[in-house]
Write a protein that holds these residues in place. Sequence first.
Motif, short mmCIF file in Angstrom:
data_model
loop_
_atom_site.label_atom_id
_atom_site.label_comp_id
_atom_site.label_asym_id
_atom_site.label_seq_id
_atom_site.Cartn_x
_atom_site.Cartn_y
_atom_site.Cartn_z
N GLU A 256 16.40 4.21 -17.13
CA GLU A 256 15.39 4.70 -16.35
C GLU A 256 14.53 5.78 -17.04
N ILE A 257 13.38 5.70 -15.96
CA ILE A 257 12.68 6.87 -16.72
C ILE A 257 12.17 7.16 -15.28
N LEU A 258 11.67 7.02 -14.33
CA LEU A 258 11.41 7.25 -12.91
C LEU A 258 12.26 6.77 -11.73
N ARG A 259 12.66 7.48 -10.34
CA ARG A 259 13.19 7.02 -9.42
C ARG A 259 12.59 7.51 -8.31
N VAL A 260 12.07 6.43 -7.95
CA VAL A 260 11.19 7.21 -6.35
C VAL A 260 12.19 6.47 -4.22
N GLU A 261 11.88 7.54 -4.31
CA GLU A 261 13.02 6.91 -3.36
C GLU A 261 12.37 7.66 -2.16
N HIS A 262 12.08 7.24 -1.03
CA HIS A 262 12.29 6.82 0.34
C HIS A 262 10.57 7.87 0.96
N ILE A 263 9.48 7.35 0.27
CA ILE A 263 8.05 8.18 0.67
C ILE A 263 7.39 6.93 1.54
N ASN A 264 7.38 8.58 2.24
CA ASN A 264 6.51 7.99 3.57
C ASN A 264 5.69 9.55 3.80
N ASN A 265 4.54 8.29 4.11
CA ASN A 265 3.34 8.90 4.85
C ASN A 265 3.07 8.13 6.20
N GLU A 266 1.41 8.19 6.35
CA GLU A 266 0.61 7.92 7.76
C GLU A 266 0.18 6.32 7.16
N TYR A 267 0.40 5.74 5.33
CA TYR A 267 -0.06 4.48 5.00
C TYR A 267 0.98 4.47 3.73
N VAL A 268 2.65 5.01 3.78
CA VAL A 268 3.61 4.22 3.22
C VAL A 268 4.63 4.43 4.21
N LYS A 269 5.38 3.46 4.06
CA LYS A 269 6.95 3.87 4.72
C LYS A 269 8.15 3.12 4.42
#
Length: 494
Positions: A256-269
């Motif tokens: 694993e090189i990248l882990r993205v967790e729980h990104i939230n903004n107006e367009y992404v839930k």
Amino acid sequence: MSDTILKMQGISKFYGGIKALEKVDFELYRGEILCLLGENGAGKSTLMKILSGVIEPSEGEIFLEDKKINIKNPNIAHHLGISTVHQELVQFADMTIMENIYMGRYPKKGGLVDFKTLKEKTLELMDSLDIHFNPFSYIRDLSVAQRQMVEIMKAVSFDSKIIIFDEPTSSLTTEETTVLFRIIADLKSRGISMVYISHRLEDIFAIGDRITVLRDGRNSGGGMVSELNTDQVISLMVGRNVENQFPKVHVDIGEEILRVEHINNEYVKDASFVLHKGEILGFGGLVGAGRTELMRAVMGLDKASGTIYKNGKVIVNHNPTEAIRNKFALVPEDRKDQGLVLLLSILKNIEMSSLPELSSGGFMNSQKERECAAEYMKRLQVKAADVNQAAGDLSGGNQQKVVIAKCLATRPDILILDEPTRGIDVGSKAEIYEIMNQLVLQGVSIIMISSELPELLNMSDRIIIMREGKITGEQNMGEATEETVMKLATKEAV
């Protein structure tokens, strides 16, 4: 087919010693959809610019309904009934639909614009095409598909006999494409002739009657769509058989090189995903699903909450500069507006994200600049006169290579490709895929957003699907099909 409406005979166009077109013959029948194909730089745009009066030919003759014509400018083309729906829409965002359609041709009363008559003419035009908008709506408030419909209405408003469509579906969803095809079929039923330019071969076989192919500024062949297959068309375009359109290499996927967790903004839930070393992670979904917005958040282009781990450590990309410092790079969806400065040279574009490495004491090192640009031009096989050629003078495929070169010059660990082959020909697509192969073999990890399902299915090791800002599913290479991806792209997240 019925009678011939247009003949272009022996058309040549020279720019100094460069031959953009050489003795090209082109024929269009009344009420047909003729698909004009060829690689970037094959001469399609030049031929259509001659037909639409943007440029004049160096040699050759044009006949419209058996009468020799001289199309010196676009106004003459419109008067003759020849219109173009451009890929890059030329519209006035802060003006209304009806003002855009009849720009320069407003009905007047007492020396002023007669808005009542203008509205009536616009509504009549909409009724005739079964397209219904508020004539007073501003262009800025319309979607890309709606803006394109306005351009079609404008073309029809000239009482056009011939309409040229330049890459009309490049930014449309499947549903929007279906609507466009309905309108084109209706125009055909009225006897309007159409020239349809597209790199999407599925469009050609869905809508076309006949194909004409250009290669290196010359006629390459063609025929009835019903009598040709994809391999034959590609062979006419590139001059060779292309046995494997998607030359995916298989590498051992690393840690694993990248882990993205729980990104939230107006367009992404609440979006979370993992990327491994040497992996091509595809992101699928309909236009507007939130894929681009998620990657913009990862790159620090848009604000969002959530956590990003790279090699197990928390990082924060407040902005693209920090993202580049953290070894991320992004090839944006819109290369002309977001990826390049078209008036600047290839050299200046490639070095743009690597200025600290190419300078010392606050001054650019000209030797390092040229070496960097030359290295990536050679590595990516950018076809250009030299590093000083303006990026805007390159074909679409070579422009895309320059954007990729700019990203690779920063030596990223993670490369995000947003619609990497949109609007480029099959030969250039194959070259982009080979570049991707080389990168993953070197251990670079790639995130690829694509709306082309064959590309997504054949070039990804794993596919994540999004809808309305949410991740709705994930599939590995081999188990994913067009049906399963579309099902996930059109359902609620679970």
